[in-house]
Design a protein around this motif. Structure first.
Motif, PDB file in Angstrom:
ATOM      1  N   ILE A 100       5.409  56.882  12.373  1.00  0.00           N
ATOM      2  CA  ILE A 100       5.007  55.640  13.030  1.00  0.00           C
ATOM      3  C   ILE A 100       6.073  55.402  14.085  1.00  0.00           C
ATOM      4  O   ILE A 100       7.203  55.029  13.763  1.00  0.00           O
ATOM      5  CB  ILE A 100       4.888  54.478  12.038  1.00  0.00           C
TER       6      ILE A 100
ATOM      7  N   ASN B 254       6.660  53.288  16.572  1.00  0.00           N
ATOM      8  CA  ASN B 254       7.186  51.946  16.820  1.00  0.00           C
ATOM      9  C   ASN B 254       6.397  50.952  15.985  1.00  0.00           C
ATOM     10  O   ASN B 254       5.241  51.213  15.609  1.00  0.00           O
ATOM     11  CB  ASN B 254       7.076  51.583  18.311  1.00  0.00           C
ATOM     12  N   GLU B 255       7.001  49.817  15.708  1.00  0.00           N
ATOM     13  CA  GLU B 255       6.352  48.790  14.903  1.00  0.00           C
ATOM     14  C   GLU B 255       5.001  48.424  15.509  1.00  0.00           C
ATOM     15  O   GLU B 255       4.871  48.224  16.712  1.00  0.00           O
ATOM     16  CB  GLU B 255       7.243  47.545  14.833  1.00  0.00           C
TER      17      GLU B 255
ATOM     18  N   MET C 196       1.193  58.772  14.095  1.00  0.00           N
ATOM     19  CA  MET C 196       0.923  59.784  15.120  1.00  0.00           C
ATOM     20  C   MET C 196       1.569  61.100  14.693  1.00  0.00           C
ATOM     21  O   MET C 196       2.637  61.096  14.071  1.00  0.00           O
ATOM     22  CB  MET C 196       1.525  59.349  16.465  1.00  0.00           C
TER      23      MET C 196
ATOM     24  N   CYS D  90       2.418  50.377  15.694  1.00  0.00           N
ATOM     25  CA  CYS D  90       1.690  51.559  16.184  1.00  0.00           C
ATOM     26  C   CYS D  90       1.046  52.287  15.006  1.00  0.00           C
ATOM     27  O   CYS D  90       1.552  52.252  13.889  1.00  0.00           O
ATOM     28  CB  CYS D  90       2.637  52.522  16.893  1.00  0.00           C
ATOM     29  N   PRO D  91      -0.038  53.004  15.260  1.00  0.00           N
ATOM     30  CA  PRO D  91      -0.629  53.824  14.204  1.00  0.00           C
ATOM     31  C   PRO D  91       0.223  55.068  13.964  1.00  0.00           C
ATOM     32  O   PRO D  91       1.048  55.446  14.798  1.00  0.00           O
ATOM     33  CB  PRO D  91      -1.999  54.213  14.782  1.00  0.00           C
TER      34      PRO D  91
ATOM     35  N   ASP E   6       0.882  56.527  24.732  1.00  0.00           N
ATOM     36  CA  ASP E   6      -0.045  55.463  25.072  1.00  0.00           C
ATOM     37  C   ASP E   6       0.681  54.163  24.745  1.00  0.00           C
ATOM     38  O   ASP E   6       0.684  53.727  23.592  1.00  0.00           O
ATOM     39  CB  ASP E   6      -1.338  55.606  24.273  1.00  0.00           C
ATOM     40  N   GLY E   7       1.345  53.598  25.750  1.00  0.00           N
ATOM     41  CA  GLY E   7       2.184  52.428  25.498  1.00  0.00           C
ATOM     42  C   GLY E   7       3.346  52.822  24.607  1.00  0.00           C
ATOM     43  O   GLY E   7       4.097  53.742  24.913  1.00  0.00           O
ATOM     44  N   MET E   8       3.472  52.174  23.461  1.00  0.00           N
ATOM     45  CA  MET E   8       4.565  52.455  22.525  1.00  0.00           C
ATOM     46  C   MET E   8       4.219  53.566  21.532  1.00  0.00           C
ATOM     47  O   MET E   8       5.053  53.990  20.758  1.00  0.00           O
ATOM     48  CB  MET E   8       4.934  51.186  21.761  1.00  0.00           C
ATOM     49  N   SER E   9       2.961  54.009  21.537  1.00  0.00           N
ATOM     50  CA  SER E   9       2.553  55.101  20.651  1.00  0.00           C
ATOM     51  C   SER E   9       2.936  56.428  21.294  1.00  0.00           C
ATOM     52  O   SER E   9       2.518  56.736  22.400  1.00  0.00           O
ATOM     53  CB  SER E   9       1.033  55.078  20.420  1.00  0.00           C
ATOM     54  N   GLU E  10       3.744  57.192  20.587  1.00  0.00           N
ATOM     55  CA  GLU E  10       4.196  58.474  21.090  1.00  0.00           C
ATOM     56  C   GLU E  10       3.915  59.527  20.030  1.00  0.00           C
ATOM     57  O   GLU E  10       4.208  59.340  18.859  1.00  0.00           O
ATOM     58  CB  GLU E  10       5.684  58.432  21.446  1.00  0.00           C
TER      59      GLU E  10
END
Length: 174
Positions: free
Chosen positions: A110, A112-113, A118, A115-116, A60-64
């Motif tokens: 985490i 990416n900076e 995951m 991001c929550p 979801d965007g930068m959240s992986e």
């Protein structure tokens, strides 16, 4: 939420396993299969109760991270745009058939900076003391490497313990 999920899955008995791959492909389709499997889209564990545990990569965007869900016998099947390949009788999976899941561990990162945290790996312990790990990654130059758009299934504890990703110095077995 993770505790509730564990309560749903612990005690379930594995009866069949399928990998979801891009339409028109098969498995292994060039992927390594010697005690570590690379899976393009998702892994489906079919349980004796009729439930299906599905693990897939998610962005979801930068959240992986890794998505994990359990579907009941009466739930609609998932609509992943791929083909399901039965790997139940593969030599690496046979030993887990008929075993119940004793515990599931989760490894967080985490990505990416900003991001929550995951999940990037799940460690499954089975009733006979065996285990396996499903983690984000794929093979690159014959080595497992972190890439968030594929999954690796580690049947070898040593290989799983040695696997580390940039955003987390711990192995998925820690």
């Amino acid at each position: 939420m993770l505790t509730e999920f564990r309560n749903l899955v612990v005690g379930e008995v594995v009866e069949a396993v399928r990998y979801v791959v891009p339409r028109g492909e098969s498995w292994p389709e060039g992927h390594k299969e010697d005690r570590v499997h690379e899976v393009d889209m998702a892994i489906e564990l079919y349980m004796k109760s009729g439930a299906v545990l599905m693990l897939s990569w998610a962005m979801d965007g930068m959240s992986e991270g890794m998505a994990i869900e359990i579907k009941g016998p009466k739930d609609d099947p998932d609509s992943l745009p791929g083909d399901s390949v039965d790997v139940t009788i593969h030599v690496d999976w046979i030993r887990y058939l008929g075993l119940s899941i004793a515990n599931i561990g989760v490894s967080w990162h985490i990505p990416n900076e900003g991001c929550p945290a995951m999940p990037w790996a799940y460690d499954f312990d089975f009733s006979d003391g065996s285990s396996l790990v499903v983690a984000l990654g794929e093979f690159n130059n014959a080595m497992p490497k972190y890439l968030p758009d594929a999954l690796l299934v580690f049947f070898d504890v040593v290989a799983a313990t040695e696997y580390k990703i940039p955003a987390n110095v711990a192995s998925p077995c820690d």
